[in-house]
Enzyme design. Structure first.
Site, PDB file in Angstrom:
ATOM      1  N   GLU A 149     -40.172 -47.431 -57.322  1.00 26.16           N
ATOM      2  CA  GLU A 149     -39.602 -48.276 -58.394  1.00 26.16           C
ATOM      3  C   GLU A 149     -38.103 -48.439 -58.247  1.00 26.16           C
ATOM      4  O   GLU A 149     -37.375 -48.533 -59.230  1.00 26.16           O
ATOM      5  CB  GLU A 149     -39.896 -47.697 -59.787  1.00 26.16           C
ATOM      6  CG  GLU A 149     -41.273 -47.156 -60.002  1.00 26.16           C
ATOM      7  CD  GLU A 149     -42.334 -48.235 -60.066  1.00 26.16           C
ATOM      8  OE1 GLU A 149     -41.975 -49.410 -59.855  1.00 26.16           O
ATOM      9  OE2 GLU A 149     -43.489 -47.902 -60.299  1.00 26.16           O
ATOM     10  N   GLY A 183     -39.028 -15.595 -56.406  1.00 26.91           N
ATOM     11  CA  GLY A 183     -40.143 -15.848 -55.486  1.00 26.91           C
ATOM     12  C   GLY A 183     -41.336 -16.444 -56.202  1.00 26.91           C
ATOM     13  O   GLY A 183     -42.066 -17.279 -55.638  1.00 26.91           O
ATOM     14  N   PHE A 221     -50.929 -52.114 -57.936  1.00 19.47           N
ATOM     15  CA  PHE A 221     -49.851 -53.106 -57.847  1.00 19.47           C
ATOM     16  C   PHE A 221     -49.313 -53.060 -56.430  1.00 19.47           C
ATOM     17  O   PHE A 221     -48.633 -52.096 -56.053  1.00 19.47           O
ATOM     18  CB  PHE A 221     -48.769 -52.715 -58.861  1.00 19.47           C
ATOM     19  CG  PHE A 221     -47.637 -53.684 -59.033  1.00 19.47           C
ATOM     20  CD1 PHE A 221     -47.726 -54.725 -59.949  1.00 19.47           C
ATOM     21  CD2 PHE A 221     -46.452 -53.519 -58.325  1.00 19.47           C
ATOM     22  CE1 PHE A 221     -46.661 -55.599 -60.149  1.00 19.47           C
ATOM     23  CE2 PHE A 221     -45.375 -54.385 -58.523  1.00 19.47           C
ATOM     24  CZ  PHE A 221     -45.489 -55.425 -59.446  1.00 19.47           C
ATOM     25  N   THR A 224     -35.126 -47.032 -55.226  1.00 18.31           N
ATOM     26  CA  THR A 224     -34.528 -45.746 -54.842  1.00 18.31           C
ATOM     27  C   THR A 224     -33.213 -45.524 -55.602  1.00 18.31           C
ATOM     28  O   THR A 224     -32.657 -46.451 -56.203  1.00 18.31           O
ATOM     29  CB  THR A 224     -34.215 -45.752 -53.335  1.00 18.31           C
ATOM     30  OG1 THR A 224     -33.285 -46.824 -53.090  1.00 18.31           O
ATOM     31  CG2 THR A 224     -35.465 -45.977 -52.497  1.00 18.31           C
ATOM     32  N   CYS A 238     -42.257 -56.742 -63.818  1.00 22.06           N
ATOM     33  CA  CYS A 238     -43.138 -55.585 -64.023  1.00 22.06           C
ATOM     34  C   CYS A 238     -42.411 -54.287 -63.669  1.00 22.06           C
ATOM     35  O   CYS A 238     -42.563 -53.262 -64.351  1.00 22.06           O
ATOM     36  CB  CYS A 238     -44.395 -55.718 -63.165  1.00 22.06           C
ATOM     37  SG  CYS A 238     -45.262 -57.288 -63.368  1.00 22.06           S
ATOM     38  N   LEU A 239     -41.597 -54.334 -62.603  1.00 20.85           N
ATOM     39  CA  LEU A 239     -40.854 -53.121 -62.212  1.00 20.85           C
ATOM     40  C   LEU A 239     -39.909 -52.671 -63.317  1.00 20.85           C
ATOM     41  O   LEU A 239     -39.701 -51.475 -63.513  1.00 20.85           O
ATOM     42  CB  LEU A 239     -40.071 -53.359 -60.916  1.00 20.85           C
ATOM     43  CG  LEU A 239     -40.879 -53.537 -59.636  1.00 20.85           C
ATOM     44  CD1 LEU A 239     -39.948 -53.693 -58.442  1.00 20.85           C
ATOM     45  CD2 LEU A 239     -41.828 -52.388 -59.400  1.00 20.85           C
TER      46      LEU A 239
HETATM   47  P1  TGC Z   1     -32.533 -61.319 -56.262  1.00 21.97           P
HETATM   48  O1  TGC Z   1     -32.178 -62.524 -55.419  1.00 21.97           O
HETATM   49  O2  TGC Z   1     -31.449 -60.608 -56.966  1.00 21.97           O
HETATM   50  O3  TGC Z   1     -33.631 -61.747 -57.315  1.00 21.97           O
HETATM   51  C1  TGC Z   1     -34.763 -62.502 -56.950  1.00 21.97           C
HETATM   52  C2  TGC Z   1     -35.359 -63.047 -58.234  1.00 21.97           C
HETATM   53  O4  TGC Z   1     -35.793 -61.948 -59.038  1.00 21.97           O
HETATM   54  C3  TGC Z   1     -35.061 -61.949 -60.273  1.00 21.97           C
HETATM   55  N1  TGC Z   1     -34.790 -60.541 -60.607  1.00 21.97           N
HETATM   56  C4  TGC Z   1     -35.300 -59.928 -61.653  1.00 21.97           C
HETATM   57  N2  TGC Z   1     -36.107 -60.376 -62.636  1.00 21.97           N
HETATM   58  C5  TGC Z   1     -36.479 -59.502 -63.577  1.00 21.97           C
HETATM   59  N3  TGC Z   1     -36.061 -58.211 -63.569  1.00 21.97           N
HETATM   60  C6  TGC Z   1     -35.258 -57.733 -62.606  1.00 21.97           C
HETATM   61  N4  TGC Z   1     -34.888 -56.458 -62.608  1.00 21.97           N
HETATM   62  C7  TGC Z   1     -34.846 -58.599 -61.580  1.00 21.97           C
HETATM   63  N5  TGC Z   1     -34.081 -58.473 -60.476  1.00 21.97           N
HETATM   64  C8  TGC Z   1     -34.049 -59.680 -59.904  1.00 21.97           C
HETATM   65  C9  TGC Z   1     -33.815 -62.750 -60.012  1.00 21.97           C
HETATM   66  O5  TGC Z   1     -33.294 -63.279 -61.195  1.00 21.97           O
HETATM   67  C10 TGC Z   1     -34.355 -63.810 -59.097  1.00 21.97           C
HETATM   68  O6  TGC Z   1     -35.087 -64.718 -59.878  1.00 21.97           O
HETATM   69  P2  TGC Z   1     -35.105 -66.294 -59.523  1.00 21.97           P
HETATM   70  O7  TGC Z   1     -36.027 -66.892 -60.539  1.00 21.97           O
HETATM   71  O8  TGC Z   1     -33.676 -66.755 -59.626  1.00 21.97           O
HETATM   72  O9  TGC Z   1     -35.600 -66.401 -58.110  1.00 21.97           O
HETATM   73  O10 TGC Z   1     -33.341 -60.364 -55.346  1.00 21.97           O
HETATM   74  P3  TGC Z   1     -32.823 -59.431 -54.231  1.00 21.97           P
HETATM   75  O11 TGC Z   1     -33.859 -59.381 -53.192  1.00 21.97           O
HETATM   76  O12 TGC Z   1     -31.425 -59.788 -53.809  1.00 21.97           O
HETATM   77  O13 TGC Z   1     -32.783 -58.068 -55.042  1.00 21.97           O
HETATM   78  C11 TGC Z   1     -32.225 -56.993 -54.426  1.00 21.97           C
HETATM   79  C12 TGC Z   1     -32.785 -55.721 -55.038  1.00 21.97           C
HETATM   80  C13 TGC Z   1     -32.436 -54.582 -54.117  1.00 21.97           C
HETATM   81  C14 TGC Z   1     -32.165 -55.508 -56.422  1.00 21.97           C
HETATM   82  C15 TGC Z   1     -34.315 -55.828 -55.189  1.00 21.97           C
HETATM   83  O14 TGC Z   1     -34.874 -56.202 -53.992  1.00 21.97           O
HETATM   84  C16 TGC Z   1     -34.943 -54.532 -55.642  1.00 21.97           C
HETATM   85  O15 TGC Z   1     -34.984 -54.198 -56.817  1.00 21.97           O
HETATM   86  N6  TGC Z   1     -35.472 -53.751 -54.684  1.00 21.97           N
HETATM   87  C17 TGC Z   1     -36.225 -52.552 -55.006  1.00 21.97           C
HETATM   88  C18 TGC Z   1     -37.665 -52.831 -54.856  1.00 21.97           C
HETATM   89  C19 TGC Z   1     -38.509 -51.848 -55.595  1.00 21.97           C
HETATM   90  O16 TGC Z   1     -38.182 -51.328 -56.648  1.00 21.97           O
HETATM   91  N7  TGC Z   1     -39.663 -51.607 -55.054  1.00 21.97           N
HETATM   92  C20 TGC Z   1     -40.622 -50.795 -55.738  1.00 21.97           C
HETATM   93  C21 TGC Z   1     -41.958 -51.194 -55.260  1.00 21.97           C
HETATM   94  S1  TGC Z   1     -43.254 -51.060 -56.386  1.00 21.97           S
HETATM   95  C22 TGC Z   1     -43.477 -49.479 -56.468  1.00 21.97           C
HETATM   96  O17 TGC Z   1     -42.732 -48.678 -56.036  1.00 21.97           O
HETATM   97  C23 TGC Z   1     -44.729 -49.102 -57.134  1.00 21.97           C
HETATM   98  S2  TGC Z   1     -44.901 -47.475 -57.020  1.00 21.97           S
HETATM   99  C24 TGC Z   1     -46.122 -47.221 -58.098  1.00 21.97           C
HETATM  100  C25 TGC Z   1     -47.315 -46.947 -57.289  1.00 21.97           C
HETATM  101  O18 TGC Z   1     -47.987 -47.907 -56.854  1.00 21.97           O
HETATM  102  O19 TGC Z   1     -47.638 -45.758 -57.139  1.00 21.97           O
END
Ligand code: TGC
Length: 396
Positions: free
Chosen positions: A375, A352, A137, A377, A250-251
């Site tokens: 997923e 230890g 992913f 921080t 998915c997250l």
């Molecule tokens: P925002 O403007 O709030 O939302 C954008 C669109 O996404 C929707 N949405 C969600 N939908 C479902 N579940 C959720 N939890 C959702 N959160 C937001 C939202 O409704 C909107 O939809 P639409 O249709 O209106 O456009 O987005 P933002 O950029 O302001 O969000 C800020 C923040 C910090 C919450 C978000 O960017 C975030 O969660 N950041 C963390 C990113 C993250 O978790 N990255 C992990 C990467 S994947 C990974 O780590 C895999 S590790 C596994 C591996 O490969 O080993």
């Protein structure tokens, strides 16, 4: 509700097992046995050598834990609670093995199941559920971690109309299992916003390079990925996903599983420390008989029981179809944070000996540094909760 007398004891003062059905207890026991037989005997060697045991994938498929919460297409169709229990038992073995199950089921398979075409589901999901094909992913980038909206990977149209394909350019980082993946779910910016693409292994222009010199998740693989003029047909596009809602959906699944899994690592650390403290004599009596040791053990168990109860509550909400993202954030934030504290505290009881791979706590603690970062921080989940309670987004 039935209760398994074999599992009650010093890890379950609250009798939380009484909250589980016979089927849930049986599933947990199967995964616990798998962890005891297939993970625990070899994990220290895998960890020291930096080996990802790819041969476990078909065995995990046979166990029925790959995409286990999904219905149809060869997927097991189990409940959210059962998925959580499996995650907990696997992470009691090692976070890297639970990560394999999360990346495969919660991320890659969920993306295809939720957003894919009928042809894409038929092509990939049965083989992924069986562990014959591994998925990855690809969301995070070298300069876009917590803020995926700033991603630079870009897909431009190759040709015109519905028959036109795509050309993909960019880079991803920290992508679990990418170098062994048969199919990659890649999120890229397009002229219409973020879209998802299925990129089969071996597609020209794709390079996956495992990241070395890790101090955490050593029995797992995380990669740098590059896409250099990668040509994809129109069938590569995930038709249902548009915008960041695609990957975030998915997250949610993966974050939910982590809330359970972290408590598995915590429980294993606690049990190792408890057993050691009962055997180890200092000043002529067991460490377990000292008040300071008992305080440590009690503090660990209190948080494990609370965290497990929280995970189970989230699971019941998820099975009822009412769970909300901020509830998952609370579970992921709390349970990983507490699990790290528990693993580190357990290490102190081992003295230890606790810094060796003969005992699991420091390995779990090191792994959990990754788990608290991926997923979402600690900081991201804190701000998701902060926004929920104040109505004010503080991300930017
Ligand atoms: P925002 O403007 O709030 O939302 C954008 C669109 O996404 C929707 N949405 C969600 N939908 C479902 N579940 C959720 N939890 C959702 N959160 C937001 C939202 O409704 C909107 O939809 P639409 O249709 O209106 O456009 O987005 P933002 O950029 O302001 O969000 C800020 C923040 C910090 C919450 C978000 O960017 C975030 O969660 N950041 C963390 C990113 C993250 O978790 N990255 C992990 C990467 S994947 C990974 O780590 C895999 S590790 C596994 C591996 O490969 O080993």
């Amino acid at each position: 509700m039935t209760r398994d007398p074999m599992t009650a004891g010093p890890s379950d003062i609250l009798d939380l097992d009484a909250l589980l059905s016979g089927e849930e207890l049986a599933l947990r026991q199967r995964v616990r046995d798998f962890t005891a037989q297939r993970i625990k005997p070899d994990i220290a060697r895998w960890y020291e050598d930096g080996v990802f045991p790819v041969e476990l994938a078909p065995e995990l498929g046979e166990l029925g834990v790959l995409g286990m919460h999904l219905e149809g297409y060869g997927c097991p169709g189990r409940t959210a609670v059962e998925y959580g229990l499996a995650a907990m038992e696997l992470e009691a073995g090692d976070s890297g093995i639970r990560t394999l199950v999360s990346v495969q089921g919660s991320l890659a398979m969920t993306a295809i199941h939720t957003w894919g075409s009928e042809e894409q589901k038929q092509e990939w999901l049965p083989r992924m559920a069986a562990g014959e094909v591994i998925g990855c992913f690809a969301l995070t980038e070298p300069t876009a971690g917590s803020d995926p909206s700033s991603m630079a990977t870009y897909a431009t149209r190759d040709g015109s109309g519905d028959n036109g394909g795509w050309i993909l350019n960019g880079a991803k980082r920290w992508i679990g299992l990418a170098s062994v993946a048969g199919v990659m779910v890649v999120w890229a910016m397009t002229e219409d916003g973020v879209r998802g693409f299925l990129v089969p292994a071996g597609t020209p222009g794709v390079t996956a390079t495992p990241i070395g010199q890790k101090l955490s998740m050593r029995a797992s693989i995380q990669c740098d990925l590059t896409f250099d003029g990668v040509r994809l047909g129109p069938e590569a596009l995930l038709p249902g996903a548009s915008g960041l809602r695609g990957p975030f959906t998915c997250l949610n699944e993966a974050r939910y599983g982590i809330a359970w899994g972290a408590m598995g690592a915590a429980r294993d650390s606690y049990e190792a420390a408890l057993a050691y403290s009962q055997d180890r004599l200092q000043f002529g009596r067991p460490l377990a008989g000292y008040q300071l040791t008992q305080e440590k053990l009690v503090n660990m168990l209190v948080e494990i029981q609370k965290g497990t109860l929280l995970a189970l509550h989230l699971g019941r909400l998820k099975d009822a179809g009412t769970i909300r993202p901020e509830q998952i954030s609370l579970g992921k934030l709390n349970n990983v944070r507490e699990a790290i504290r528990i693993a580190r505290e357990a290490r102190t009881i081992l003295g230890g000996n606790g810094i060796t791979l003969d005992y699991p706590p420091l390995r779990h603690a090191a792994n959990l540094e990754s788990v608290r970062t991926y997923e979402g921080t600690d900081e991201v989940h804190t701000l998701i909760l902060g926004q929920h309670i104040t109505g004010l987004p503080a991300f930017r």
